[in-house]
Design a protein around this motif. Structure first.
Motif, PDB file in Angstrom:
ATOM      1  N   ASP A 112       0.823  -1.211   0.000  1.00  0.00           N
ATOM      2  CA  ASP A 112       0.000   0.000   0.000  1.00  0.00           C
ATOM      3  C   ASP A 112       0.857   1.261   0.000  1.00  0.00           C
ATOM      4  O   ASP A 112       0.578   2.225  -0.727  1.00  0.00           O
ATOM      5  N   ILE A 113       1.910   1.271   0.828  1.00  0.00           N
ATOM      6  CA  ILE A 113       2.788   2.444   0.878  1.00  0.00           C
ATOM      7  C   ILE A 113       3.495   2.635  -0.461  1.00  0.00           C
ATOM      8  O   ILE A 113       3.624   3.767  -0.952  1.00  0.00           O
ATOM      9  N   ALA A 114       3.953   1.538  -1.058  1.00  0.00           N
ATOM     10  CA  ALA A 114       4.611   1.628  -2.371  1.00  0.00           C
ATOM     11  C   ALA A 114       3.643   2.165  -3.418  1.00  0.00           C
ATOM     12  O   ALA A 114       4.017   2.993  -4.268  1.00  0.00           O
ATOM     13  N   ALA A 115       2.391   1.714  -3.365  1.00  0.00           N
ATOM     14  CA  ALA A 115       1.386   2.185  -4.324  1.00  0.00           C
ATOM     15  C   ALA A 115       1.104   3.674  -4.143  1.00  0.00           C
ATOM     16  O   ALA A 115       0.933   4.417  -5.119  1.00  0.00           O
ATOM     17  N   MET A 116       1.072   4.130  -2.901  1.00  0.00           N
ATOM     18  CA  MET A 116       0.856   5.561  -2.635  1.00  0.00           C
ATOM     19  C   MET A 116       2.002   6.394  -3.191  1.00  0.00           C
ATOM     20  O   MET A 116       1.790   7.449  -3.798  1.00  0.00           O
ATOM     21  N   GLY A 117       3.243   5.903  -2.968  1.00  0.00           N
ATOM     22  CA  GLY A 117       4.399   6.619  -3.498  1.00  0.00           C
ATOM     23  C   GLY A 117       4.384   6.681  -5.012  1.00  0.00           C
ATOM     24  O   GLY A 117       4.661   7.728  -5.609  1.00  0.00           O
ATOM     25  N   SER A 118       4.021   5.573  -5.642  1.00  0.00           N
ATOM     26  CA  SER A 118       3.954   5.537  -7.113  1.00  0.00           C
ATOM     27  C   SER A 118       2.858   6.447  -7.646  1.00  0.00           C
ATOM     28  O   SER A 118       3.024   7.106  -8.679  1.00  0.00           O
ATOM     29  N   ALA A 119       1.720   6.499  -6.925  1.00  0.00           N
ATOM     30  CA  ALA A 119       0.609   7.348  -7.362  1.00  0.00           C
ATOM     31  C   ALA A 119       0.991   8.822  -7.294  1.00  0.00           C
ATOM     32  O   ALA A 119       0.685   9.604  -8.217  1.00  0.00           O
ATOM     33  N   LEU A 123       1.440  11.825 -10.291  1.00  0.00           N
ATOM     34  CA  LEU A 123       0.759  13.122 -10.278  1.00  0.00           C
ATOM     35  C   LEU A 123       1.711  14.304 -10.366  1.00  0.00           C
ATOM     36  O   LEU A 123       1.445  15.269 -11.075  1.00  0.00           O
ATOM     37  N   ILE A 124       2.844  14.239  -9.631  1.00  0.00           N
ATOM     38  CA  ILE A 124       3.713  15.423  -9.553  1.00  0.00           C
ATOM     39  C   ILE A 124       5.165  15.138  -9.910  1.00  0.00           C
ATOM     40  O   ILE A 124       6.001  16.052  -9.886  1.00  0.00           O
ATOM     41  N   GLY A 125       5.499  13.875 -10.227  1.00  0.00           N
ATOM     42  CA  GLY A 125       6.890  13.532 -10.498  1.00  0.00           C
ATOM     43  C   GLY A 125       7.671  13.361  -9.208  1.00  0.00           C
ATOM     44  O   GLY A 125       7.129  13.461  -8.114  1.00  0.00           O
ATOM     45  N   GLY A 126       8.954  13.102  -9.313  1.00  0.00           N
ATOM     46  CA  GLY A 126       9.793  12.944  -8.127  1.00  0.00           C
ATOM     47  C   GLY A 126      10.100  11.496  -7.832  1.00  0.00           C
ATOM     48  O   GLY A 126       9.979  10.619  -8.699  1.00  0.00           O
ATOM     49  N   SER A 127      10.483  11.212  -6.586  1.00  0.00           N
ATOM     50  CA  SER A 127      10.921   9.887  -6.175  1.00  0.00           C
ATOM     51  C   SER A 127       9.796   9.131  -5.467  1.00  0.00           C
ATOM     52  O   SER A 127       9.324   9.566  -4.411  1.00  0.00           O
ATOM     53  N   ALA A 128       9.392   7.998  -6.020  1.00  0.00           N
ATOM     54  CA  ALA A 128       8.351   7.182  -5.395  1.00  0.00           C
ATOM     55  C   ALA A 128       8.810   6.651  -4.047  1.00  0.00           C
ATOM     56  O   ALA A 128       8.025   6.569  -3.097  1.00  0.00           O
ATOM     57  N   HIS A 129      10.100   6.300  -3.936  1.00  0.00           N
ATOM     58  CA  HIS A 129      10.631   5.782  -2.677  1.00  0.00           C
ATOM     59  C   HIS A 129      10.596   6.850  -1.589  1.00  0.00           C
ATOM     60  O   HIS A 129      10.239   6.570  -0.436  1.00  0.00           O
ATOM     61  N   LEU A 130      10.960   8.063  -1.942  1.00  0.00           N
ATOM     62  CA  LEU A 130      10.940   9.160  -0.973  1.00  0.00           C
ATOM     63  C   LEU A 130       9.515   9.420  -0.502  1.00  0.00           C
ATOM     64  O   LEU A 130       9.263   9.621   0.695  1.00  0.00           O
ATOM     65  N   ALA A 132       7.127   7.256  -0.440  1.00  0.00           N
ATOM     66  CA  ALA A 132       6.717   6.112   0.377  1.00  0.00           C
ATOM     67  C   ALA A 132       7.176   6.293   1.823  1.00  0.00           C
ATOM     68  O   ALA A 132       6.420   6.031   2.766  1.00  0.00           O
ATOM     69  N   VAL A 133       8.419   6.753   2.000  1.00  0.00           N
ATOM     70  CA  VAL A 133       8.928   7.010   3.350  1.00  0.00           C
ATOM     71  C   VAL A 133       8.072   8.078   4.036  1.00  0.00           C
ATOM     72  O   VAL A 133       7.703   7.954   5.205  1.00  0.00           O
ATOM     73  N   GLY A 134       7.742   9.124   3.300  1.00  0.00           N
ATOM     74  CA  GLY A 134       6.927  10.200   3.857  1.00  0.00           C
ATOM     75  C   GLY A 134       5.553   9.719   4.281  1.00  0.00           C
ATOM     76  O   GLY A 134       5.075  10.041   5.382  1.00  0.00           O
ATOM     77  N   PHE A 135       4.912   8.921   3.428  1.00  0.00           N
ATOM     78  CA  PHE A 135       3.585   8.413   3.763  1.00  0.00           C
ATOM     79  C   PHE A 135       3.633   7.491   4.981  1.00  0.00           C
ATOM     80  O   PHE A 135       2.753   7.530   5.845  1.00  0.00           O
ATOM     81  N   GLY A 136       4.667   6.638   5.040  1.00  0.00           N
ATOM     82  CA  GLY A 136       4.814   5.763   6.193  1.00  0.00           C
ATOM     83  C   GLY A 136       5.003   6.546   7.477  1.00  0.00           C
ATOM     84  O   GLY A 136       4.393   6.236   8.512  1.00  0.00           O
ATOM     85  N   ALA A 137       5.837   7.596   7.416  1.00  0.00           N
ATOM     86  CA  ALA A 137       6.096   8.426   8.603  1.00  0.00           C
ATOM     87  C   ALA A 137       4.836   9.163   9.046  1.00  0.00           C
ATOM     88  O   ALA A 137       4.520   9.214  10.247  1.00  0.00           O
TER      89      ALA A 137
END
Length: 431
Positions: A112-119, A123-130, A132-137
């Motif tokens: 789920d976190i990976a999917a949120m990062g990819s989504a 939408l805005i570009g950037g790093s999906a991994h970064l 994902a960390v933000g959403f998890g935090a």
């Protein structure tokens, strides 16, 4: 009429009373449509068109029945499922179930976190991994530091993001006559891939973490009300409590399946009808929608992935923490301060953080989700059978053992899920 007079009118009071009945069931139902679930429903719509829509009508009464039973166990006994199992059944059985639930939930959190990062990257570009960390935090901080009463209100409002998937339908052309016909009279298949998809829908829709979450949330809500007591000790509160549970669960499960229906319908009439049948992730479904359904549908679909993830991750982590804490006799409440229930919050933190770490591991996310679904399907069956036995025991439920109609519905759901597991393994052997 001034605001105070308006607030006191019967219609407004009735409206507020109805809204207050929505809580554990609504949040549980909405969390069922997490990014992993969105991926499953998108795969079903893209691969099989309108021919899997029937599953959502079939599973609705089964979901309602088993979730009402889990809620009643919590409200009547004053304990979550894990604590009740520990009190009345062999501990090795409980420990195996809890370990598998923890594993499945952590994998699901990662997906789920990976999917949120990819989504968000879509939408805005950037790093999906970064991201994902933000959403998890963010998810972890909300669970740990926001008081329970305020946090539950946040989760309740987050359910509204699922309406994005209703909005996508208005951005595409829907042949409603064909939809109605194939929903009622679908083209069924005995091919392994079709059976596997039906199994995946059942496993996604009826998941063990939802049982643990709703039962424990009934206990949390009871603890948050000074006058509330376990119904086995305060039977006078039963009528209003059961009425609330029934309304809350029917609305929550109905909301869940309506949204799943629209996700499946949107991908069926856009992707499948345009020859796009291979969808592996929710973000891939959003990307595929863009050239076919337009920017509006793309933004709604992508934004919904993020919103549902923020709703589902706390439910996944929380249900794992309730289960582990109940198994080991630890205090467990989102209403408590982190210092008071250290072990409980430690499980929430561990599940969320390990989920974030898995996002960086060289693990195939599709295979991870597959194994998560397999584990969920397998452990759902013994949990549901145990729930049915507990709900029929007077030493647990007192005079509130479930009535014959609900008992029949619950056993039908349990047996249906057992058949789904058998079909799943048959599909694996046939591939």
């Amino acid at each position: 009429m001034n605001k105070k007079e308006l607030a006191g009118t019967p219609s407004v009071v009735a409206h507020r009373s109805w809204i207050r009945k929505l809580g554990p069931g609504l949040i549980t139902g909405a969390a069922d449509d997490d990014p992993s679930g969105i991926a499953t429903y998108s795969q079903a719509g893209a691969q099989f068109g309108l021919n899997t829509l029937w599953t959502l009508f079939f599973t609705f009464p089964l979901m309602v029945g088993i979730q009402i039973i889990s809620a009643k166990i919590g409200r009547v006994s004053g304990h979550g499922l894990a604590t009740n199992i520990r009190h009345h059944y062999p501990k090795p059985f409980l420990f195996v179930i809890v370990a598998l639930l923890m594993l499945a939930n952590t994998i699901n959190i990662a997906a789920d976190i990976a999917a949120m990062g990819s989504a968000l990257k879509l939408l805005i570009g950037g790093s999906a991994h970064l991201y994902a960390v933000g959403f998890g935090a963010i998810s972890l901080l909300l669970q740990v530091f926001i008081p329970y009463k305020r946090y539950v209100r946040v989760l309740k409002w987050l359910t509204l993001v699922l309406l994005a998937y209703v909005g996508t339908v208005f951005a595409v052309h829907i042949p409603w006559g064909q939809v109605a016909r194939q929903t009622v009279w679908p083209q069924l298949s005995w091919k392994p891939e079709y059976i596997t998809m039906v199994v995946a829908i059942f496993g996604t829709t009826i998941s063990p973490y939802l049982f643990f979450w709703q039962a424990s949330q009934e206990v949390e809500d009871m603890a948050a009300s000074p006058s509330a007591r376990p119904l086995i000790d305060a039977p006078v509160q039963a009528r209003s409590s059961f009425s609330r549970i029934q309304v809350d669960t029917i609305v929550g499960m109905g909301f869940s399946n309506i949204i799943a229906f629209f996700i499946m319908l949107t991908t069926a009439v856009t992707l499948n009808m345009h020859g796009v049948t291979d969808i592996q992730t929710s973000s891939q479904a959003a990307s595929a929608l863009r050239p076919i359904a337009g920017e509006f549908a793309f933004w709604l679909f992508s934004g919904g992935i993020i919103g549902t993830g923020m709703l589902a991750v706390p439910v996944l982590a929380g249900s794992a923490a309730y289960a582990v804490s109940g198994a080991f006799k630890w205090d467990n409440s989102l209403a408590a301060k982190p210092k008071a229930d250290k072990a409980f919050y430690g499980i929430i933190s561990a599940a969320t953080l390990v989920g974030v770490v898995i996002c960086f591991a060289p693990i195939d996310p599709i295979k991870a989700l597959l194994w998560s679904a397999v584990i969920n399907c397998v452990i759902a069956v013994p949990i549901m059978f145990i729930m049915m036995l507990m709900a029929s025991r007077k030493d647990i439920m007192g005079t509130f053992v479930i009535h014959p109609g609900l008992r029949t519905l619950g056993w039908c759901c349990s047996i249906a899920m057992a058949l789904v597991v058998i079909a799943m393994f048959w599909g694996f052997m046939a591939v």
